[in-house]
Design an enzyme around this catalytic site. Sequence first.
Site, mmCIF file in Angstrom:
data_model
loop_
_atom_site.group_PDB
_atom_site.id
_atom_site.type_symbol
_atom_site.label_atom_id
_atom_site.label_comp_id
_atom_site.label_asym_id
_atom_site.label_seq_id
_atom_site.Cartn_x
_atom_site.Cartn_y
_atom_site.Cartn_z
ATOM 1 N N CYS A 1 -50.023 15.824 35.920
ATOM 2 C CA CYS A 1 -49.972 15.865 37.393
ATOM 3 C C CYS A 1 -48.515 15.756 37.854
ATOM 4 C CB CYS A 1 -50.804 14.727 37.979
ATOM 5 S SG CYS A 1 -50.626 14.674 39.772
ATOM 6 N N CYS B 1 -57.338 20.067 31.030
ATOM 7 C CA CYS B 1 -58.411 19.246 30.446
ATOM 8 C C CYS B 1 -59.048 19.968 29.256
ATOM 9 C CB CYS B 1 -59.470 18.941 31.508
ATOM 10 S SG CYS B 1 -60.838 17.950 30.859
ATOM 11 N N CYS C 1 -64.047 10.924 28.106
ATOM 12 C CA CYS C 1 -62.595 11.160 28.131
ATOM 13 C C CYS C 1 -61.912 10.552 26.907
ATOM 14 C CB CYS C 1 -61.974 10.556 29.400
ATOM 15 S SG CYS C 1 -62.203 11.578 30.861
ATOM 16 N N CYS D 1 -55.127 22.711 44.169
ATOM 17 C CA CYS D 1 -54.340 22.575 42.933
ATOM 18 C C CYS D 1 -55.326 22.421 41.787
ATOM 19 C CB CYS D 1 -53.441 21.346 43.030
ATOM 20 S SG CYS D 1 -52.667 20.858 41.468
ATOM 21 N N CYS E 1 -51.502 14.000 46.292
ATOM 22 C CA CYS E 1 -52.204 15.097 45.607
ATOM 23 C C CYS E 1 -51.953 16.433 46.322
ATOM 24 C CB CYS E 1 -53.693 14.770 45.547
ATOM 25 S SG CYS E 1 -54.705 16.087 44.866
ATOM 26 N N ASP F 1 -70.815 18.443 50.169
ATOM 27 C CA ASP F 1 -69.491 18.084 50.675
ATOM 28 C C ASP F 1 -69.497 17.921 52.201
ATOM 29 O OD1 ASP F 1 -66.819 17.580 50.486
ATOM 30 O OD2 ASP F 1 -66.226 19.602 49.933
ATOM 31 N N CYS G 1 -57.842 10.332 25.717
ATOM 32 C CA CYS G 1 -57.051 11.424 26.305
ATOM 33 C C CYS G 1 -56.421 10.990 27.635
ATOM 34 C CB CYS G 1 -57.980 12.609 26.531
ATOM 35 S SG CYS G 1 -57.204 13.995 27.356
#
Length: 317
Positions: A195, A245, A185, A238, A211, A131, A188
Amino acid sequence: MVNNRSLAEDLKTRCKELGFVHVGIARAEELLEEGARLNAWLRNGFAGGMGWMGKREQERVDPGRVLPGVRSIVVVAMNYYTPASHSPEALKISRYAWGDDYHEVLGSRLTHVASWLENAVPGSSSRWYVDTGPVMEKAWAQRSGIGWIGKHATLITTTHGSWVFLGVLLTTAELMPDEPALDRCGTCTLCIEACPTKAIVDPYVVDARRCISYLTIEHRGELPAEFAGQLHGWIFGCDICQDVCPWNAKHSTETSEPAFSPREGMLNPDSAEIEDLDEVEFKARFRKSPLLRTRAEGMRRNIRAQQHGAGRAAHDP
Ligand code: B12
Ligand code: SF4
Ligand code: SF4
């Protein structure tokens, strides 16, 4: 001449010994499709105030600009899930920030991997990032077979869901690449529906400006009025799209890394105590914690913002 298949296997063994739950290898090449998506994301303004995302765009897309002569990209994943949960009435800090700062935890292990590899392949050079550099970590993770980028835009593994941190090591050594991971995914759309700020503007596309993670951690200055009362109890990050999920519901396993155990006060932060800290005290209180990123001032702003609005209950896990 070292056989690049057995070298890759030895490297993976070493990484697993260091606590990584997944290790994958991708061939280093320009990220044409992902680069086009990054460019569209930037042009749409979805990076908000994260000007640093656009500054080294060409390097993000082309690892050869980061490490000349790069041949392979090694991606590692570390599980950070603990079975703890937030106190129901408390303000919320996201799971990734409950323990020690992952940049340091993964970084110190990747330093070992880099020296191991440089010893195994004399003359090779490597560079790692957690990162911390112009590298599209999730894109490489998908290409190296570790997992796929879900519709909520985080990387999901079939074994530990999305509760993994990623690290990437670029090397000039030639290593046998793995097959890319497939998107699982399916039909779904739970994350998109859950969100609360409608930040997942299209499947796989997060508008950071909407976000809560961006607003509470990366946004500088006052929060935009539209979102000030819409943080849903979150004061740092968050987890809503990940909490809903199904891959996380089914595949969360407790981490073996003590560094990620929740520190005192992370599950039930005492807002009065935090609001009272000046910058120096804040630094001491949250030493080596991801929370340092907001500084005391940002955290106070986030706590104040909770008093602006309702809207905590509907989407809280
Ligand atoms: C910028 C950034 C953010 C921003 C923007 C988020 C984002 N989605 O990009 C903000 C501040 C909002 C953020 C939040 C979070 N982040 Co963040 N972040 C990053 C960072 C630095 C760069 C990501 C990036 O390149 N974004 C640019 C856009 C263009 O990329 P993208 O959203 O990934 O889009 C890709 C796909 O979605 C796909 N795509 C787009 N359209 C389409 C269409 C189709 C059809 C398909 C198939 C694909 C597709 O293509 C794009 C290019 O590959 C990475 C570290 C790194 N250097 O990579 C960490 C990183 C992604 N973050 C991380 C974490 C933990 C988080 C949070 C979970 C923290 C939290 N709990 O609050 C949240 C998750 C929010 C979310 N739903 O994404 C981890 C994720 C680990 C994982 N398992 O994936 C990373 C990898 C850091 C790390 N080393 O571990 N983050
Ligand atoms: S982290 Fe929260 S605000 Fe951001 S996309 Fe996921 S659910 Fe939405
Ligand atoms: S909630 Fe569903 S759509 Fe969203 S990332 Fe998870 S599996 Fe994919």
